[in-house]
Design an enzyme around this catalytic site. Structure first.
Site, PDB file in Angstrom:
ATOM      1  N   HIS A 238       6.664 -20.267 -21.753  1.00 45.22           N
ATOM      2  CA  HIS A 238       5.798 -21.042 -20.853  1.00 45.22           C
ATOM      3  C   HIS A 238       4.568 -21.652 -21.563  1.00 45.22           C
ATOM      4  O   HIS A 238       4.452 -22.867 -21.668  1.00 45.22           O
ATOM      5  CB  HIS A 238       5.273 -20.145 -19.723  1.00 45.22           C
ATOM      6  CG  HIS A 238       6.317 -19.482 -18.896  1.00 45.22           C
ATOM      7  ND1 HIS A 238       7.125 -20.153 -17.987  1.00 45.22           N
ATOM      8  CD2 HIS A 238       6.694 -18.185 -18.817  1.00 45.22           C
ATOM      9  CE1 HIS A 238       7.923 -19.304 -17.378  1.00 45.22           C
ATOM     10  NE2 HIS A 238       7.698 -18.098 -17.858  1.00 45.22           N
TER      11      HIS A 238
HETATM   12  O1  RIB Z   1       4.225 -18.022 -14.910  1.00 48.55           O
HETATM   13  C1  RIB Z   1       4.040 -17.955 -16.314  1.00 48.55           C
HETATM   14  C2  RIB Z   1       2.605 -17.709 -16.649  1.00 48.55           C
HETATM   15  O2  RIB Z   1       2.214 -16.424 -16.167  1.00 48.55           O
HETATM   16  C3  RIB Z   1       2.350 -17.657 -18.166  1.00 48.55           C
HETATM   17  O3  RIB Z   1       1.038 -18.103 -18.421  1.00 48.55           O
HETATM   18  C4  RIB Z   1       2.452 -16.208 -18.494  1.00 48.55           C
HETATM   19  O4  RIB Z   1       1.667 -15.835 -19.629  1.00 48.55           O
HETATM   20  C5  RIB Z   1       1.865 -15.595 -17.258  1.00 48.55           C
HETATM   21  O5  RIB Z   1       0.452 -15.605 -17.405  1.00 48.55           O
END
Ligand code: RIB
Ligand code: CA
Length: 324
Positions: A238
């Protein structure tokens, strides 16, 4: 060149990759990290931020501890927040000043770009206290939200880019809805790298095999959450999308307009005039090549730099998108 870049973060395995890649991207001038309690409690995210900087020899970057959002994700990142990180704890501590004090001082000077990799709690606190400080932000790029434009069948069911905490909400938004509304309502230019992007950027075990064995181990254990929950074979990467966008925006395309956030943390989008940009398409392999190239620059790859494919995406024709 992106000057005066501050990374607001809740490390977090994917945050770790994002921070290391950013510190090895010459086009990005990272001037500070602010930590937020998100994936794991604030004390742990702050310790992890320092540990990551120590691992790559960058304890010159100051770390400022911030506030805490309303939810954690230790079941995803492990109790240490780094899926069993073998690296030593840093020998230094965070700065005396709080994240809010640091961000306020930096925004007073202006020209700041903010990369937000966790809940928006810190940024919102600063903007609530002094809304005029929004003028000190050139751009805020966040990993967060989901607009339901991408779905696929995984081993245990359908993965939909609408949400990863509930069926309708993504963790960073869900963890502090009020903060998200403050930031999106501030008039600041906000670019969103949502699940519609990161659910496409899955890391294969083949690619993991090309990384430093300790980093690969953390990413593989982090991917277990997606395997267990959805039956993914590979885990989504992500947060580094925020950094790759800042460095190589042509890897992405999306729509401009206005983002809305519901009480339950669902994000919707009205295309048209507005200060927001929602990224909806990514050159997936180009992104992963970019990340691996910059992990290589950090000395965290087993082999040489992968060949880069230069695929330039056209921005899609602007088609009204109301989150249906
Ligand atoms: O949904 C993904 C996000 O949530 C990313 O930033 C991961 O590190 C968590 O913080
Ligand atoms: Ca994060």
């Amino acid at each position: 060149m992106v000057d005066r870049l501050i990374i607001d973060t809740d490390p977090g395995v994917d945050d770790m990759v994002a921070i290391i890649a950013a510190l090895h991207t010459p086009e990005l001038d990272v001037v500070g990290l602010t930590t937020v309690g998100g994936n794991v409690p604030l004390e742990v995210t702050t310790r992890n931020a320092l540990c990551i900087l120590a691992r790559v020899g960058r304890l010159d970057i100051p770390v400022y501890a911030g506030l805490t959002a309303n939810h954690t994700a230790a079941h995803v990142h492990g109790d240490d927040g780094m899926a069993g990180c073998p690296w030593p704890v840093a020998s230094v501590t965070a700065q005396e000043a709080t994240a809010e004090e640091y961000l306020t001082g930096m925004l007073e000077k202006g020209g700041v770009t903010l990369a937000c990799l966790g809940p928006l709690t810190n940024v919102a606190a600063v903007l609530r206290a002094r809304p005029s400080l929004a003028g000190g932000l050139d751009e805020v790029v966040i990993m967060g939200g989901g607009f339901g434009t991408y779905a696929f069948e995984a081993g245990k069911g359908r993965v939909d880019s609408r949400g990863n905490v509930t069926g309708e909400a993504e963790f960073n938004i869900y963890s502090d809805v009020a903060a998200a509304r403050t930031v999106f309502g501030s008039g600041v230019k906000v670019t969103v790298a949502p699940l519609d992007i990161s659910q496409r950027t899955l890391v294969s075990r083949r690619r993991l095999g090309d990384l430093d064995v300790e980093v690969a181990g953390m990413l593989d254990r982090y991917a277990d959450f997606s395997r267990d929950k959805w039956g993914h074979t590979d885990g989504p990467l992500h947060d580094p999308n925020v950094i790759a966008y800042l460095a190589e925006p042509d890897l992405y395309s999306g729509l401009k307009g206005t983002v809305r956030v519901s009480n339950e943390g669902r994000t919707d989008f009205d295309s048209g005039p507005g200060p927001h940009k929602v990224l909806l398409r990514v050159d997936e392999e180009g992104y992963l090549d970019w990340v691996w190239e910059h992990m290589g620059a950090a000395g965290l790859r087993k082999r040489g730099v992968a060949e880069r494919r230069n695929v330039v995406l056209p921005w899609p024709a602007v088609t009204p998108y109301s989150g249906s």
